[in-house]
Design an enzyme around this catalytic site. Structure first.
Site, PDB file in Angstrom:
ATOM      1  N   SER A 124       0.758  -1.107   0.138  1.00 20.36           N
ATOM      2  CA  SER A 124      -0.437  -0.321   0.095  1.00 20.36           C
ATOM      3  C   SER A 124       1.118   1.398  -0.052  1.00 20.36           C
ATOM      4  CB  SER A 124      -0.381   0.052   1.695  1.00 20.36           C
ATOM      5  OG  SER A 124      -1.749   1.220   1.352  1.00 20.36           O
ATOM      6  N   SER A 125       0.234   2.361  -0.973  1.00 22.73           N
ATOM      7  CA  SER A 125       1.158   3.198  -0.701  1.00 22.73           C
ATOM      8  C   SER A 125       1.336   4.067   0.904  1.00 22.73           C
ATOM      9  CB  SER A 125       0.688   4.174  -1.423  1.00 22.73           C
ATOM     10  OG  SER A 125      -0.647   4.732  -1.004  1.00 22.73           O
ATOM     11  N   CYS A 126       0.382   3.608   1.577  1.00 22.39           N
ATOM     12  CA  CYS A 126       0.782   4.115   3.280  1.00 22.39           C
ATOM     13  C   CYS A 126       1.957   3.793   3.460  1.00 22.39           C
ATOM     14  CB  CYS A 126      -0.534   3.978   3.895  1.00 22.39           C
ATOM     15  SG  CYS A 126      -0.467   1.768   4.893  1.00 22.39           S
ATOM     16  N   TYR A 153      -0.504  -0.655  10.094  1.00 20.44           N
ATOM     17  CA  TYR A 153      -0.735  -1.559   8.849  1.00 20.44           C
ATOM     18  C   TYR A 153       0.282  -1.287   7.297  1.00 20.44           C
ATOM     19  CZ  TYR A 153      -3.102  -2.189   4.288  1.00 20.44           C
ATOM     20  OH  TYR A 153      -3.081  -2.899   2.970  1.00 20.44           O
ATOM     21  N   LYS A 157       3.157  -3.725   6.103  1.00 19.10           N
ATOM     22  CA  LYS A 157       3.059  -3.165   4.934  1.00 19.10           C
ATOM     23  C   LYS A 157       5.324  -3.501   4.669  1.00 19.10           C
ATOM     24  CE  LYS A 157      -0.376  -4.789   3.205  1.00 19.10           C
ATOM     25  NZ  LYS A 157      -0.682  -6.738   2.600  1.00 19.10           N
ATOM     26  N   HIS A 196     -12.958   2.595   2.773  1.00 14.45           N
ATOM     27  CA  HIS A 196     -11.994   3.569   2.464  1.00 14.45           C
ATOM     28  C   HIS A 196     -12.824   5.170   1.771  1.00 14.45           C
ATOM     29  CE1 HIS A 196      -8.849   0.430   2.032  1.00 14.45           C
ATOM     30  NE2 HIS A 196      -8.189   1.193   2.347  1.00 14.45           N
ATOM     31  N   ASP A 286      -7.951  14.834   8.884  1.00 17.20           N
ATOM     32  CA  ASP A 286      -7.516  14.160   7.473  1.00 17.20           C
ATOM     33  C   ASP A 286      -7.351  13.258   6.729  1.00 17.20           C
ATOM     34  OD1 ASP A 286      -9.053  16.357   6.139  1.00 17.20           O
ATOM     35  OD2 ASP A 286      -7.147  17.746   6.602  1.00 17.20           O
TER      36      ASP A 286
END
Length: 329
Positions: A124-126, A153, A157, A196, A286
């Site tokens: 994931s881009s997180c 999370y 990853k 999401h 946010d």
């Protein structure tokens, strides 16, 4: 050359995968896994293997090893994961860390023991720092602090990426990792508590349009910028990478373009036919201010996204409405 390249011990030239080889898609009923399954079917793969979570609990190490011993897949895409939005990640960090670590370690260890030839791990881009320079390059990994609302999370990853790199160094297997941006499309999770941002907005605005509500309230300020990729594009990119890319560094998968949450909300409102007003609850978080991926490595490998955002949203809304009675609540 990066440090990981210097330590990489893989000598492999990518090419077309054998369409008759046993191909296991872990998580084949999820958003990404189901899209990959459809893509592989359309590409002529004849021996696809998938198991639901009820049939095979990937957190059960003995069960996973037994499954690999019987099926002996040549190719694997690890798309199975516990996923969720800001609320779920922020509320249940232990679950997101523990479940994902166990899923990854079990599948990757079993794949190693049983000699899987080619494996793609999906992250994931997180994984990237909260304040990484935009657009985010692959070498931004581990250069700063993570977004605190989904750090558990992200750590899981990141561990998966490092395990792929370790397998390459220690065993010389041509396994790779891909990091998608925010995904959406058929098969998404539209539940109010676990979804999401994009499916949550689709459900919220569609419900408001059906009920005749005059306003919708969203979390945050609407100013963060996000990149969205249709899951069918993601599936196409996965197969392309398996057949055209090899290297220890993860590959970003996205469109290279982003929009504000406010802009995506306005587009969804228009698509579903909601004519009321939108309010913003600025007391809610946010998340990361901006998360746009640099997709140069993917482009250099010969692939770019094809599905436009509004067209993808329209098809997703149509799918959501067709399956509203059977979706997760």
């Amino acid at each position: 050359m990066t440090e990981s390249d210097e330590r990489d011990h893989v000598d492999f030239t990518p090419g077309s995968l054998d369409r008759t080889g046993t191909f296991y898609v872990a998580g084949h009923r999820g958003l990404v896994g189901s899209a990959i399954w459809r893509r592989l079917q359309s590409e002529g793969f004849t021996d696809l293997v998938g198991r639901s979570s009820a049939e095979l609990d990937l957190k059960d190490r003995d069960a996973v090893f037994a499954f690999f011993a019987v099926t002996k897949p040549r190719f694997v895409v690890l798309a199975a994961a516990k996923v969720g939005g800001i609320l779920a990640n922020n509320t249940y960090p232990v679950d997101f860390l523990s479940d994902n670590l166990r899923i990854q370690v079990n599948v990757l260890d079993a794949a190693l023991k049983h000699g899987v030839e080619r494996l793609l791990f999906l992250g994931s881009s997180c994984i990237y720092p909260r304040l990484a320079p935009q657009p985010i390059r692959e070498d931004s990994l581990l250069t700063g602090h993570l977004e605190p609302t989904n750090d558990a999370y992200a750590i899981a990853k990141i561990a998966g990426i490092l395990q792929i790199q370790a397998v390459r160094r220690q065993y010389g297997l041509p396994w790779i990792s891909a990091m998608p941006t925010n995904l959406y499309g058929p098969g998404d999770n539209f539940s109010p508590a676990g979804s999401h941002v994009l499916p949550a907005l689709i459900r919220r605005y569609d419900d408001a349009a059906k009920s005749g509500a005059t306003s919708v309230t969203n979390w945050g300020t609407g100013t963060p910028r996000r990149e969205f990729l249709h899951v069918d594009d993601m599936a196409e990119a996965c197969l392309h990478l398996l057949e055209h890319y090899d290297g220890p560094e993860q590959v970003n998968v996205g469109t290279g373009r982003d929009v504000t949450i406010k802009e995506i909300a306005e587009t969804i409102a228009r698509v579903v036919g909601f004519a009321g007003t939108t309010e913003w609850d600025t007391g809610k978080p946010d998340g990361t201010p901006q998360k746009l991926l640099d997709v140069s490595k993917l482009a250099n490998a010969g692939w770019t996204a094809r599905i436009g955002l509004e067209a993808g949203l329209r098809s997703t809304v149509d799918w959501y409405r067709d399956h509203a009675d059977t979706l997760r609540q």
